[in-house]
Design a protein around this motif. Structure first.
Motif, PDB file in Angstrom:
ATOM      1  N   SER A  69       0.828  -1.205   0.000  1.00  0.00           N
ATOM      2  CA  SER A  69       0.000   0.000   0.000  1.00  0.00           C
ATOM      3  C   SER A  69       0.866   1.260   0.000  1.00  0.00           C
ATOM      4  CB  SER A  69      -0.940  -0.005   1.205  1.00  0.00           C
ATOM      5  OG  SER A  69      -0.205  -0.092   2.409  1.00  0.00           O
ATOM      6  N   TYR A  70       1.957   1.251   0.779  1.00  0.00           N
ATOM      7  CA  TYR A  70       2.850   2.411   0.765  1.00  0.00           C
ATOM      8  C   TYR A  70       3.585   2.505  -0.567  1.00  0.00           C
ATOM      9  CZ  TYR A  70       6.919   5.313   1.687  1.00  0.00           C
ATOM     10  OH  TYR A  70       7.890   6.273   1.592  1.00  0.00           O
ATOM     11  N   GLY A  71       3.997   1.376  -1.109  1.00  0.00           N
ATOM     12  CA  GLY A  71       4.679   1.385  -2.401  1.00  0.00           C
ATOM     13  C   GLY A  71       3.820   1.953  -3.516  1.00  0.00           C
ATOM     14  N   SER A  72       2.504   1.807  -3.392  1.00  0.00           N
ATOM     15  CA  SER A  72       1.625   2.331  -4.443  1.00  0.00           C
ATOM     16  C   SER A  72       1.634   3.856  -4.490  1.00  0.00           C
ATOM     17  CB  SER A  72       0.191   1.820  -4.236  1.00  0.00           C
ATOM     18  OG  SER A  72      -0.368   2.344  -3.043  1.00  0.00           O
ATOM     19  N   THR A  73       2.080   4.516  -3.414  1.00  0.00           N
ATOM     20  CA  THR A  73       2.122   5.983  -3.430  1.00  0.00           C
ATOM     21  C   THR A  73       3.135   6.514  -4.440  1.00  0.00           C
ATOM     22  OG1 THR A  73       3.758   6.105  -1.628  1.00  0.00           O
ATOM     23  CG2 THR A  73       1.428   6.094  -1.013  1.00  0.00           C
ATOM     24  N   PHE A  74       4.097   5.684  -4.834  1.00  0.00           N
ATOM     25  CA  PHE A  74       5.062   6.116  -5.838  1.00  0.00           C
ATOM     26  C   PHE A  74       4.414   6.261  -7.213  1.00  0.00           C
ATOM     27  CE2 PHE A  74       8.292   3.650  -3.083  1.00  0.00           C
ATOM     28  CZ  PHE A  74       8.385   4.724  -2.214  1.00  0.00           C
ATOM     29  N   LEU A  75       3.166   5.777  -7.335  1.00  0.00           N
ATOM     30  CA  LEU A  75       2.428   5.895  -8.582  1.00  0.00           C
ATOM     31  C   LEU A  75       1.465   7.078  -8.574  1.00  0.00           C
ATOM     32  CD1 LEU A  75       1.557   2.104  -8.829  1.00  0.00           C
ATOM     33  CD2 LEU A  75       3.351   3.281 -10.121  1.00  0.00           C
ATOM     34  N   LEU A  76       1.399   7.791  -7.444  1.00  0.00           N
ATOM     35  CA  LEU A  76       0.436   8.881  -7.339  1.00  0.00           C
ATOM     36  C   LEU A  76       0.697   9.993  -8.347  1.00  0.00           C
ATOM     37  CD1 LEU A  76      -0.159   9.312  -3.483  1.00  0.00           C
ATOM     38  CD2 LEU A  76      -1.805   8.601  -5.224  1.00  0.00           C
ATOM     39  N   SER A  77       1.956  10.279  -8.606  1.00  0.00           N
ATOM     40  CA  SER A  77       2.272  11.322  -9.587  1.00  0.00           C
ATOM     41  C   SER A  77       1.691  10.958 -10.946  1.00  0.00           C
ATOM     42  CB  SER A  77       3.790  11.504  -9.683  1.00  0.00           C
ATOM     43  OG  SER A  77       4.124  12.475 -10.652  1.00  0.00           O
TER      44      SER A  77
ATOM     45  N   LEU B 153      -6.751   1.080   7.594  1.00  0.00           N
ATOM     46  CA  LEU B 153      -6.638   2.422   7.018  1.00  0.00           C
ATOM     47  C   LEU B 153      -5.794   2.399   5.751  1.00  0.00           C
ATOM     48  CD1 LEU B 153      -6.135   4.602  10.228  1.00  0.00           C
ATOM     49  CD2 LEU B 153      -8.251   3.968   9.062  1.00  0.00           C
ATOM     50  N   LEU B 154      -4.817   1.500   5.686  1.00  0.00           N
ATOM     51  CA  LEU B 154      -4.029   1.348   4.462  1.00  0.00           C
ATOM     52  C   LEU B 154      -4.906   0.807   3.334  1.00  0.00           C
ATOM     53  CD1 LEU B 154      -0.737  -0.174   5.930  1.00  0.00           C
ATOM     54  CD2 LEU B 154      -1.133   2.179   5.186  1.00  0.00           C
ATOM     55  N   VAL B 155      -5.789  -0.123   3.674  1.00  0.00           N
ATOM     56  CA  VAL B 155      -6.730  -0.642   2.683  1.00  0.00           C
ATOM     57  C   VAL B 155      -7.623   0.483   2.168  1.00  0.00           C
ATOM     58  CG1 VAL B 155      -8.625  -2.262   2.280  1.00  0.00           C
ATOM     59  CG2 VAL B 155      -6.728  -2.921   3.775  1.00  0.00           C
ATOM     60  N   ALA B 156      -8.162   1.268   3.105  1.00  0.00           N
ATOM     61  CA  ALA B 156      -9.048   2.373   2.722  1.00  0.00           C
ATOM     62  C   ALA B 156      -8.314   3.408   1.880  1.00  0.00           C
ATOM     63  CB  ALA B 156      -9.624   3.023   3.980  1.00  0.00           C
ATOM     64  N   ALA B 157      -7.065   3.702   2.225  1.00  0.00           N
ATOM     65  CA  ALA B 157      -6.293   4.693   1.470  1.00  0.00           C
ATOM     66  C   ALA B 157      -6.061   4.232   0.031  1.00  0.00           C
ATOM     67  CB  ALA B 157      -4.963   4.950   2.164  1.00  0.00           C
ATOM     68  N   SER B 158      -5.678   2.977  -0.145  1.00  0.00           N
ATOM     69  CA  SER B 158      -5.434   2.455  -1.496  1.00  0.00           C
ATOM     70  C   SER B 158      -6.710   2.482  -2.333  1.00  0.00           C
ATOM     71  CB  SER B 158      -4.884   1.027  -1.421  1.00  0.00           C
ATOM     72  OG  SER B 158      -3.629   1.008  -0.768  1.00  0.00           O
ATOM     73  N   LEU B 159      -7.831   2.082  -1.714  1.00  0.00           N
ATOM     74  CA  LEU B 159      -9.113   2.132  -2.432  1.00  0.00           C
ATOM     75  C   LEU B 159      -9.480   3.578  -2.762  1.00  0.00           C
ATOM     76  CD1 LEU B 159     -11.232  -0.498  -0.449  1.00  0.00           C
ATOM     77  CD2 LEU B 159     -10.300  -0.735  -2.767  1.00  0.00           C
ATOM     78  N   GLY B 160      -9.247   4.479  -1.828  1.00  0.00           N
ATOM     79  CA  GLY B 160      -9.570   5.884  -2.048  1.00  0.00           C
ATOM     80  C   GLY B 160      -8.770   6.487  -3.186  1.00  0.00           C
ATOM     81  N   PHE B 161      -7.479   6.170  -3.254  1.00  0.00           N
ATOM     82  CA  PHE B 161      -6.645   6.675  -4.345  1.00  0.00           C
ATOM     83  C   PHE B 161      -7.180   6.189  -5.693  1.00  0.00           C
ATOM     84  CE2 PHE B 161      -2.887   6.694  -1.199  1.00  0.00           C
ATOM     85  CZ  PHE B 161      -3.181   7.991  -0.819  1.00  0.00           C
TER      86      PHE B 161
END
Length: 417
Positions: free
Chosen positions: A26-34, A84-92
């Motif tokens: 889930s944290y690694g997926s933040t590198f795809l936010l850009s 909360l990590l699950v919710a964050a990934s779904l939210g993104f």
């Protein structure tokens, strides 16, 4: 029981590492936010804002983790906040445009990741004997780094298969949910609700730690976090600007960081820590130079990523030990907590500035800023080495002055007759 014998079965610890890997996706997926926010009309500054929102909530998570551990146990606290990590990934994945909702999901990510990052090592410390901790910490670190690096690679595979980018976030959410269930089950197996406790920070202990030599590794981990967060969060933009495949960066970095931590970290941490940190931060500085001026092909891109993985991965292990060993007596836990907080400031806070720099001045300016950060990081270690050498050189001279001035009594007068 022998000191070399771990107090946890291999099966249980294997499940612990698997659960850690799954949550780390889930944290690694933040590198795809850009890349994701860019496809929805945003820019790098918007992506940096979302990532940096996690910094504030991470602070709260770290500070309350000790109380959570006392209430629910460390493993089940991770499970609860892992939701909360699950919710964050779904939210993104589900939010269609940049706005306050994405910032909210960034806050959720920080809460979940902060509790996991703080309590995970505490669980390990409670499971194994002190002589085994370095090995098992390396296994935990390797599992987390594998998960962090796997998310962008899965996104690249999904793209090659014709699937949308959001599929990587959905997959991260599913993986994190499985990790939550595993940690909840581990909570029952480990029976840790009253045996593990996180350190609680106080103003007095903070002043003691920051007034000691532990201040230097605490600053260094923050600078290292800036480098890692700045490069990783916007690597998709960097690769696109040079017509490269961003998966090469994450593959090279992840492979180098994991293999170096698990294969040679045990050897490196036994060497002179100041010299080791100077050499390794020099390797990290060299990788930034290569990223800024020398990446013109897939090979040079991969080489720069490998250098960063080795330099960053091993430096973290060395300065983590320095933070513990140079802390004032009785304040080791507080020093390690401040060490984690400094890391979070860098890895979550710097992307906000990095995104602004990219939007207003371009990627080359960001790379120059990272070069300045890496130089400051290396100069701290170089300065400490030179200061230590100066102390060694002046100590014999001062002893000679004391003897010649008569401040030391003649040797014969100090002996019993």
């Amino acid at each position: 029981m022998s000191q070399a014998t771990p107090t946890v079965s291999g099966k249980v610890f294997g499940l612990f590492c698997l659960a850690s890997y799954l949550l780390s996706l889930s944290y690694g997926s933040t590198f795809l936010l850009s890349l994701l926010i860019g496809s929805r009309g945003g820019n790098e500054h918007d992506a940096g804002s979302v990532i940096s929102a996690a910094m504030l909530s991470t602070f709260c998570a770290v500070l309350v983790s000790g109380h959570l551990s006392d209430l629910f146990g460390a493993a089940r606290s991770i499970a609860l906040f892992g939701l909360l990590l699950v919710a964050a990934s779904l939210g993104f994945a589900m939010t269609r445009e940049f706005g306050h909702l994405l910032l909210f999901f960034g806050l959720l990510l920080g809460l979940g990741w902060g509790v996991f990052y703080t309590l995970g090592p505490i669980i390990v410390a409670s499971l194994v004997t002190p002589t085994q901790r370095a090995k098992y910490f390396a296994l935990l670190s390797g599992s987390m780094m594998t998960g962090i690096g796997s998310a962008p690679l899965l996104a690249r595979a999904a793209s090659a298969a014709g699937m949308p980018l959001t599929s990587a976030f959905y997959l991260a959410a599913l993986a994190s949910l499985v990790g939550v269930l595993l940690f909840w089950q581990l909570g029952a197996q480990l029976k840790d609700s009253h045996t593990t406790s996180a350190a609680r920070i106080t103003w007095q202990a903070t002043a003691q730690v920051l007034g000691s030599r532990a201040l230097f590794p605490i600053i260094m981990v923050g600078l290292g976090g800036c480098i890692f967060g700045g490069l990783s969060s916007f690597q998709t933009s960097y690769a696109a600007a040079r017509s490269l495949d961003y998966s090469l960066f994450f593959l090279g970095f992840m492979s180098a960081a994991i293999s170096s931590r698990m294969l040679i970290a045990g050897f490196v941490v036994k060497r002179d820590p100041l010299l080791a940190s100077c050499l390794l931060s020099g390797v990290m500085l060299g990788s930034i130079v290569l990223f800024a001026f020398g990446v013109h092909s897939g090979f040079s891109y991969l080489l720069a990523a490998v250098m960063l993985g080795v330099g960053y991965g091993l430096t973290y292990s060395v300065i983590n030990g320095l933070a513990a060993n140079e802390a004032p007596p009785g304040a080791t836990s507080q020093a390690l907590l401040l060490f984690s907080l400094s890391y979070f400031i860098g890895v979550f806070g710097f992307p906000l500035l990095a995104g602004k720099i990219i939007v207003e001045h371009g990627l080359p300016t960001l790379l120059l800023a990272l070069l300045a950060v890496a130089s400051a990081n290396w100069l701290i270690t170089l300065g400490r080495l030179l200061w230590r050498r100066l102390q060694f050189q002046t100590a014999p001279a001062l002893e000679t002055v004391r003897r010649s001035s008569g401040t030391n009594p003649p040797p014969g007068l100090t002996k019993e007759k």
